[in-house]
Each structure stands twice: as C-alpha cells, then as structure tokens.
Enzyme design. Structure first.
Site, mmCIF file in Angstrom:
data_model
loop_
_atom_site.group_PDB
_atom_site.id
_atom_site.type_symbol
_atom_site.label_atom_id
_atom_site.label_comp_id
_atom_site.label_asym_id
_atom_site.label_seq_id
_atom_site.Cartn_x
_atom_site.Cartn_y
_atom_site.Cartn_z
ATOM 1 N N LEU A 14 0.857 -1.183 0.000
ATOM 2 C CA LEU A 14 0.000 0.000 0.000
ATOM 3 C C LEU A 14 0.896 1.238 0.000
ATOM 4 C CD1 LEU A 14 -2.764 -0.962 2.605
ATOM 5 C CD2 LEU A 14 -3.056 -0.679 0.128
ATOM 6 N N ALA B 8 -4.127 -7.780 -9.714
ATOM 7 C CA ALA B 8 -5.379 -7.786 -10.474
ATOM 8 C C ALA B 8 -5.097 -8.166 -11.920
ATOM 9 C CB ALA B 8 -6.006 -6.400 -10.414
ATOM 10 N N GLY C 29 13.190 9.080 -16.885
ATOM 11 C CA GLY C 29 11.739 9.189 -16.977
ATOM 12 C C GLY C 29 11.033 7.926 -16.518
ATOM 13 N N HIS D 185 6.283 38.170 9.974
ATOM 14 C CA HIS D 185 7.698 38.522 9.916
ATOM 15 C C HIS D 185 8.442 37.796 11.030
ATOM 16 C CE1 HIS D 185 11.239 40.997 9.335
ATOM 17 N NE2 HIS D 185 11.291 41.181 10.646
#
Ligand code: FAD
Ligand code: NAD
Length: 469
Positions: free
Chosen positions: A40, A119, A276, A448
């Site tokens: 998971l 699955a 990638g 600030h």
C-alpha cells in the site's frame, strides 16, 4: 473453492491515486475493494516521494555537519562527522513502514476492503486476483478504476542490474548499502538531480549526464540557473548534450558521445539511470479492454473517464504530470463522481516542486507561458537576498516571481527558487485557485520574519511599490 465477490467499485493499485479514491469512495458509502499486489502507498510511499525526501534530508544534515567541521561563522564546531548509511536506510524504512501502515488503517477505518494480490482484468467489469501466478478470487464490479502507476524507463543497452548490479534505478538508489565513490547519473531531471545532489552530500563524486542542452527541462531557465550554480559549488559535474552509449568493456566507466560524435568515458562505481517513467499498462490484461491511448498512457477526459463506460484511470497510468498530488486529486474526484457529485478535473494549476538544493516551485504560468498564451502580463521578482529570514537561515540565494494579467492584475503564475521554498507552494496554489489579484496578496499581512514575505514583496513590486528593495 475459489471465492467470487461483487462490489460497486474496484480500484487496481494502492498508490496515492488508488488509496485516496478508495478512502473517499468508502466515506461516501460506495462498496469498494482495492487490489494491491505489492505494498500500500505505491511508488510514492515506498520507493518515491517519501523515501527520496528522507534520504535528501539525511544528506543535507550530514552536509551541514561537514560544513561546520571546516569552521563556521555561526560558531558551531564539529569534528570528523561521519554517517552510518545502513542506519540512515533503516530510519528511512521506518518512516515508510509507519506511513504504509497508516494508509492500511485509514482504508479500514473508512470501510474500504483491501485485497492483496495482482489484479488481472478479464473484462470491464470483472477482475481476477492472482497470487503466485494463480487466481485466488474473482471480483465483479460496476466501476473499475485503474491506478496502476508507472515504472522507470530502462535503457535497452544498459538495463537495470547490468554491469553486475552497477546500473540501478531510483528504487535501489534509495536503499544504498554503501555510498559509491563515483556515481554517474543518467538524466538531469527530477530524480537525477534530487538524488544526484543527495549522493554528492553523502560523499560520492557525482557526474550527471543529460542528453538535452539544459537541466530540468520542465522548469524555466531563470530558475534552473540558480540550481546550476549551486551544483557547481557543491562539486556535481553536469555534462549536457551527451548521448550515453553504455558501459565500457571493463564495466568501470560509462561511454558517452557528444554532438560532434566524439566519444569519451566517465568513470563509475554505480550508475543511476533516471530518464523518466512510463505508465504501467502491460501484464494485467488491460490491453483486452482496447481503451483509447494517449501515447503510452491511458487516454482520459476531464473526469478521468476512459473510452469505456464506467472504466476510469487516474495518476501516472494516465500520463503526465506524474505527480502524487495530481493522482490524489484525481482519485478523490472520481470517487465523488461515482457517488453522484458533479466534478471535473480543471485545477487552476498543478504545482511542481523539485527538491533540489536550492528547491524549485512552479505554479501556474511562467512569463514565457503567459506570453505564449497571448496574455498581456506584468511580472516581478523579489530576491531572498533582501529577506531577513533567509539571512538568518544562511541562505540568501534565489527569488520569488509573480506573473499577473496587465489589465486586471489577476495572478496567473508563481515561481520560486531557494532554500525551503517547497512550502511556499501552498500559498501559491491557494492564490491561483482563489483568483487572487496582486492587490490581494500585497494587502495581506505576511508574518515577519518569514520567507513568505518575499511573496508579498513580489506582488508589491509588480504594483511598483516594493518596500524592502
Ligand atoms: P503508484 O504510486 O505507482 O501506485 C501504483 C500501485 O499499483 C503500486 O503499488 C503497484 O504495486 C500497484 N499495481 C500496479 N498494477 C497492479 C495490478 N495489476 N494489481 C494490483 N496492484 C497493481 N511525486 C511527487 O508529487 N512529489 C515527489 O516528491 C515525488 N518524488 C518521487 C521520487 C521518486 C524517486 C519517484 C520514483 C517518484 C516520485 N514522484 C513524486 C512521483 C510519484 O511517486 C508518482 O506520481 C505517484 O506515486 C503516482 O501515484 P499512482 O497512484 O498513480 O501510482
Ligand atoms: P524526468 O522526466 O524528470 O527527467 C528525465 C531526464 O532525463 C530529462 O531531463 C531527459 O531529457 C533526460 N534523458 C532522457 N533520456 C536520456 C538519455 N538517454 N540520456 C541522458 N538523458 C536523458 O524523469 P525522472 O527524473 O526519471 O523522474 C520521473 C518522474 O517522476 C518525473 O517526471 C516526475 O513526474 C516524477 N518525480 C517527481 C518528483 C517531484 O515532484 N519532486 C521527484 C522525482 C520524480
């Protein structure tokens, strides 16, 4: 006897897309079964976002200690800092375990059923659950949501595991047993630079090879040049415009070729290939649905519907941008649509954050993108060198930049580069979703001293009256 179950929604994949969809669907009273073959949390929690940020943090702390050991203006003295990388990895694994256990608990608490197994799609309404290659149960459903994620792209001439395990993907790089002396990183994108910087800080000599003529092509050059300078200071070599040819005969160097066809070698003990990721669409019967594709990704509309009725796709399997927060937002939306709500996936922006040092954030349009979209715009940047908080953090490099329409001052984009700017993405995202103008941000009191004051000052500067510059 094999078990057969029937439900309203089956989710394939328990990554950030799938588990969020399942949680939200269960919250809305939809009978939901989530099927996960591995852990998971998916790529994000186990081998992506979270472990990479843990390693980056550890590397940063170690680097800081090393920096102090050379004497520091702050007055901290440290001698001979060292790092036990095995301990670092088990600390990181502990975080992953806590988070993945937490996801399991959330699914349970909300009433979504989790089924362990792979699955296998039989048709748009039937899925077989496989364990060790055998079907253990079969589930029929009204809605099928595909959230199978992505896998790293392999270079055919230098596959993962080749060179006696020298060539690795981000997965192995996130669990090092030792820090290599020389690391060659192929790809100067998100993973290559985030992990390349971390390894450099952990003590490796790092050379990044990028085939394009610039690093981080998804970010504009005003931002990436700040990172480029930091890489140089850190001692990360960056080689642009080179094509990787493979390992040399002895396997101790990567052969590269420049545009003129000249070959050279970069010595390596490890090679991280980060060129990638590709949608995970094969090996589980998806092809049998003959869905319309968008390149390698499943084609979806603005509701994440595929070309087949009641079959949905979200996250990395549905293509770029492959980011966890986009997968989660899509998952939540699909659950709500199935529950009968009217939703469309039309965010004002999907923020991009790169956890390099310094960090990068882009939300909405850059000045170049505004120009290309034909938007008459004004833009202003505020440098962290003029921000008090940055000075107290010993980091005054970088800036915040705003892009707004010239006619009505509607803000269309924010960009920032600097230490810790990832956290500004929340303010940027809100500003865009809520349709803020420059006056809205300029007129908001920012605490600030914080980095956020640079956000207000950028808006003030765009209006022509910055106060601290
Ligand atoms: P995944 O997270 O890939 O999950 C898919 C799940 O489906 C997996 O658990 C898989 O086991 C399961 N599965 C697949 N097929 C089946 C099947 N047939 N049956 C059962 N289960 C199946 N994104 C960010 O936004 N920020 C970051 O900082 C960031 N850092 C990253 C760092 C690294 C090193 C990497 C690799 C990625 C990073 N990403 C980051 C990208 C992010 O991890 C992905 O965009 C995100 O995980 C996609 O979610 P997903 O749910 O689509 O798929
Ligand atoms: P990427 O697309 O970010 O970068 C790949 C880089 O490799 C590009 O610059 C590309 O030009 C270069 N490249 C491609 N082929 C090459 C070759 N043969 N030789 C040399 N360079 C080559 O991909 P990634 O770094 O692998 O990351 C994958 C995806 O994971 C990202 O696109 C992003 O969606 C996700 N991610 C996100 C984060 C984040 O949000 N902070 C962090 C890590 C990963």
């Amino acid at each position: 006897m094999m078990q057969t179950q029937s439900t309203t929604l089956v989710v394939i994949g328990g990554g950030p897309g799938g588990y969020i969809a399942a949680i939200r669907a269960a919250q809305l009273g939809i009978a939901t079964i989530l099927i996960e073959g591995d852990q998971l949390g998916g790529t994000c929690l186990n081998i992506g976002c979270i472990p990479s940020k843990a390693l980056i943090h550890a590397a940063e702390e170690f680097e800081k200690a090393k920096h102090y050991s050379h004497g520091s203006s702050i007055g901290i003295q440290v001698s001979n800092p060292s790092i036990n990388i095995t301990q670092t990895v088990s600390w990181k694994d502990g975080i992953v375990k806590r988070l993945t256990t937490g996801v399991g608990a959330l699914l349970k608490k909300n009433g979504a059923q989790v089924v362990k197994g792979w699955a296998q799609i039989l048709d748009g309404k039937t899925v077989a659950v496989m364990q060790d290659g055998k079907e253990v149960s079969r589930i029929t459903c009204q809605h099928l949501l595909i959230a199978s994620g992505s896998t790293p792209v392999e270079l055919p001439f230098m596959p993962f595991g080749s060179g006696s395990g020298k060539v690795v993907s981000s997965t192995e790089a996130l669990s090092p047993t030792e820090i290599p002396k020389k690391l060659v990183v192929v790809g100067g994108g998100y993973i290559g630079l985030e992990l390349g910087i971390a390894y450099r800080k952990l003590g490796a000599e790092v050379a990044v090879v990028e085939s394009l003529d610039r690093i981080l092509p998804a970010y504009d050059e005003d931002l990436t040049k700040v990172v480029k300078t930091a890489l140089k200071q850190l001692g990360v070599e960056v080689h642009l415009g080179l094509t990787v040819q493979g390992l040399n005969a002895t396997g101790d160097a990567v052969r590269v070729k420049n545009a003129a066809g000249e070959e050279s070698e970069l010595a390596c003990d490890k090679v991280l290939v980060a060129v990638g990721r590709r949608p995970r669409t094969q090996g589980f019967g998806l092809e049998s649905l003959m869905l319309d594709m968008n390149g390698r990704a499943i084609k979806i509309d603005d509701q994440c519907r595929t070309s087949m009725r009641d079959v949905w796709a979200i996250g990395d399997v549905a293509g770029e941008p492959m980011l966890a927060h986009r997968a989660m937002a899509q998952g939540e939306m699909v659950a709500e649509i199935i529950a009968g709500k009217r939703r469309h996936f039309t965010p004002a922006s999907i923020p991009g954050v790169c956890f390099t040092d310094p960090e990068l954030v882009v939300v909405g349009k850059s000045p170049q993108e505004a120009q290309a979209a034909g938007i008459e715009h004004i833009t202003a940047m505020f440098p962290f060198a003029a921000n008090g908080r940055s000075m107290t953090l010993e980091s005054s490099e970088g800036f915040v930049r705003v892009v707004a329409r010239k006619d009505n001052h509607l803000i269309v984009g924010w960009q920032a580069v600097g230490k810790g700017v990832s956290e500004l993405s929340a303010a940027f995202g809100l500003s865009l979703e809520m349709g803020s103008t420059l006056e809205d941000v300029a007129g908001t009191i920012h605490s600030h001293p914080t980095l956020g004051e640079a956000v207000q000052e950028a808006a003030l500067r765009a209006l022509g009256h910055a106060l601290h510059i």
